[in-house]
Design an enzyme around this catalytic site. Structure first.
Site, PDB file in Angstrom:
ATOM      1  N   ARG A   1      -2.849   6.082  -4.435  1.00  0.00           N
ATOM      2  CA  ARG A   1      -3.516   6.976  -3.664  1.00  0.00           C
ATOM      3  C   ARG A   1      -3.497   8.338  -4.435  1.00  0.00           C
ATOM      4  O   ARG A   1      -2.533   8.959  -4.925  1.00  0.00           O
ATOM      5  CB  ARG A   1      -2.722   7.280  -2.475  1.00  0.00           C
TER       6      ARG A   1
ATOM      7  N   GLU B   1       4.030  16.340   6.892  1.00  0.00           N
ATOM      8  CA  GLU B   1       2.961  16.153   5.612  1.00  0.00           C
ATOM      9  C   GLU B   1       2.865  17.744   5.446  1.00  0.00           C
ATOM     10  O   GLU B   1       2.531  18.229   4.003  1.00  0.00           O
ATOM     11  CB  GLU B   1       1.868  15.550   5.599  1.00  0.00           C
TER      12      GLU B   1
ATOM     13  N   ASN C   1       8.175   1.950   0.406  1.00  0.00           N
ATOM     14  CA  ASN C   1       7.145   1.211   1.234  1.00  0.00           C
ATOM     15  C   ASN C   1       7.092  -0.182   0.801  1.00  0.00           C
ATOM     16  O   ASN C   1       6.951  -1.034   1.524  1.00  0.00           O
ATOM     17  CB  ASN C   1       5.622   1.655   0.337  1.00  0.00           C
TER      18      ASN C   1
ATOM     19  N   ARG D   1       9.207   7.146   3.189  1.00  0.00           N
ATOM     20  CA  ARG D   1       8.561   7.563   4.317  1.00  0.00           C
ATOM     21  C   ARG D   1       9.786   7.468   5.200  1.00  0.00           C
ATOM     22  O   ARG D   1      10.636   6.667   5.168  1.00  0.00           O
ATOM     23  CB  ARG D   1       7.469   6.906   5.003  1.00  0.00           C
TER      24      ARG D   1
ATOM     25  N   LYS E   1      -3.465   1.966   9.106  1.00  0.00           N
ATOM     26  CA  LYS E   1      -2.176   2.429   8.475  1.00  0.00           C
ATOM     27  C   LYS E   1      -1.193   1.412   8.070  1.00  0.00           C
ATOM     28  O   LYS E   1      -1.202   0.288   8.440  1.00  0.00           O
ATOM     29  CB  LYS E   1      -1.451   3.019   9.772  1.00  0.00           C
ATOM     30  N   LEU E   2      -0.038   1.857   7.078  1.00  0.00           N
ATOM     31  CA  LEU E   2       0.401   0.675   6.443  1.00  0.00           C
ATOM     32  C   LEU E   2       0.952  -0.468   7.210  1.00  0.00           C
ATOM     33  O   LEU E   2       0.794  -1.744   6.912  1.00  0.00           O
ATOM     34  CB  LEU E   2       1.784   1.371   5.737  1.00  0.00           C
TER      35      LEU E   2
ATOM     36  N   HIS F   1      -0.678  11.205  -4.103  1.00  0.00           N
ATOM     37  CA  HIS F   1       0.201  10.683  -3.096  1.00  0.00           C
ATOM     38  C   HIS F   1       1.593  11.153  -2.884  1.00  0.00           C
ATOM     39  O   HIS F   1       2.287  11.467  -4.044  1.00  0.00           O
ATOM     40  CB  HIS F   1       0.574   9.137  -3.705  1.00  0.00           C
TER      41      HIS F   1
ATOM     42  N   TYR G   1      -6.178  16.100   4.628  1.00  0.00           N
ATOM     43  CA  TYR G   1      -5.539  15.848   5.933  1.00  0.00           C
ATOM     44  C   TYR G   1      -4.275  17.115   6.285  1.00  0.00           C
ATOM     45  O   TYR G   1      -4.341  17.819   7.237  1.00  0.00           O
ATOM     46  CB  TYR G   1      -5.012  14.432   6.123  1.00  0.00           C
TER      47      TYR G   1
END
Ligand code: NAD
Ligand code: DAU
Length: 356
Positions: free
Chosen positions: A295, A139, A261, A226, A201-202, A298, A162
């Protein structure tokens, strides 16, 4: 023959850290692990209940920002290797409350680096220790468009509190190598999944909600991508980087498993429908999917080019996403009590706030 090590593992009670300690115990029995973990909401001693304290393992409850504690561990334990996992790790939490991310991820990393530098200097700056392996994230590189990959030379462009805190810690680690000559390595890894992942987490969140018939929140249009990596493959890469990596080098670690996702969520629903049956209403779990507000900030797509790791170290992922997700679902089904304990414990307030 691989050398013995006295290793300080930070954050060993979290998701990746605990999988790493299990893998070390299975495959590198000569390595002694001192696990320093504050046991925040994300740290769970149950993750390591099979690992016995003794010559090979010691648990220390404590804060990586606690300079006297960290320094004394380097001295007492003659630490020659640091594997630094401890962090605040969840992007959504960093958006609603960045303070802890700045403290742990930046000040904590700085505190460890200072202790490592002092210990290293006292030992006359040995070339081989203490080696400091900093576990970081893809990230830090920001967000990709429809094509291209993150490589080790991609410019940093963090976009959440983050990722900005992880980028800061990466820069500190590199600076300690450049300025003082401290032997360091940095790994930047893509999204992990597997046993012991905290259900914010997802993947574990969708597993839990779809098993219990709750709404499945998918942010935005569900088309963010992702690059998923099974956690043991990540941990194996870290072991191999410790053994074969070059000081001062960074290594990208990825699964070569790009998924949107919505693809991930649908796959989990289909697997659960097949393994435990449809919902009591007779519907598939896919009917629980709910598109919710996106988000903030995002990132659209992450994808890792791990050529350096493959060419210099000889590592590649051993598990495909289809294999890994089935192993993960089977693990969570077989360990429902682990998940329930976590959800009824430290996770409850956050869960209520985010999803009630
Ligand atoms: P996690 O949130 O599951 O675990 C973090 C651990 O650190 C917990 O055990 C917690 O108690 C401990 N901790 C937090 N603050 C501490 C402090 N001040 N002192 C001591 N211990 C503290 O995180 P994770 O998902 O296992 O991630 C581990 C590392 O890997 C992080 O540095 C993260 O940035 C990085 N990473 C994670 C992923 C991923 O997909 N999860 C991918 C790439 C990199
Ligand atoms: O890329 C590595 C990073 O992967 C690590 O550095 C982080 O520590 C780790 O948390 C993870 O970050 P993500 O933000 O990618 O993971 P998360 O599981 O939170 O979200 C994955 C994707 O799913 C992301 O695009 C947001 C989306 N999502 C997430 C949740 C929790 C949803 O659509 N719904 C959700 O409820």
């Amino acid at each position: 023959m691989e050398k013995q090590r006295n290793m300080l593992v930070t954050g060993g009670c979290g998701f990746i850290g605990s999988n790493f300690i299990h893998l070390v115990a299975r495959t590198r029995p000569d390595w002694r692990v001192v696990n320093l973990d504050l046991l925040t909401y994300a740290g769970n001693l149950n993750n390591l209940e099979a690992i016995e304290a003794g010559n090979s393992y010691r648990f220390v409850k404590g804060d990586i920002c606690d300079q006297p504690l960290v320094s004394s561990l380097f001295e007492q334990e003659r630490i020659d290797t640091v594997v630094h996992f401890a962090a605040e790790s969840h992007v959504d939490r960093s958006i609603v409350g960045p303070d802890a991310f700045i403290r742990t991820n930046i000040i904590g990393t700085f505190t460890l680096l200072e202790a490592a530098r002092t210990a290293w200097a006292k030992r006359g700056g040995e070339q081989d220790g203490p080696i400091f392996l900093h576990v970081s994230t893809d990230e830090v590189f920001g967000s990709l468009g429809e094509s291209g990959y993150f490589s080790e030379t991609t410019a940093y462009d963090p976009r959440s509190p983050y990722s900005a805190s992880k980028a800061s810690s990466d820069h500190l680690v590199s600076a300690y190598c450049h300025t003082y000559g401290l032997p360091v390595m940095i790994t930047n890894c893509s999204n992990n999944y597997g046993p012991y992942q905290f259900p914010e987490k997802l993947i574990p969140l969708i597993f839990n909600n779809s098993r219990t018939g709750k709404e499945l929140p998918v942010y935005g249009d569900g088309k963010n991508i992702r690059d998923w990596l099974y956690v043991t493959d990540h941990c194996q890469a870290i072991i191999e980087v410790l053994e074969k990596g070059r000081s001062g080098r960074t290594y990208n670690i990825g699964g070569n498993n790009e998924k949107t996702n919505i693809e991930v969520v649908t796959l989990i629903c289909d697997l659960l429908d097949a393994k435990i049956g449809l919902l009591p209403s007779g519907s598939s779990r896919n009917s629980l999917i709910t598109f919710v507000t996106d988000r903030l900030g995002h990132d659209r797509r992450y994808a890792i080019d791990s050529t350096r790791l493959k060419d210099e170290i000889g590592w590649q992922p051993s598990v495909t996403f289809e294999q890994g997700i089935e192993m993960t679902i089977d693990w969570y089904l077989a360990n429902r009590s682990w998940l329930e304990t976590v959800i009824n414990g430290s996770y409850q307030d956050y869960y209520k706030k985010m999803y009630a």
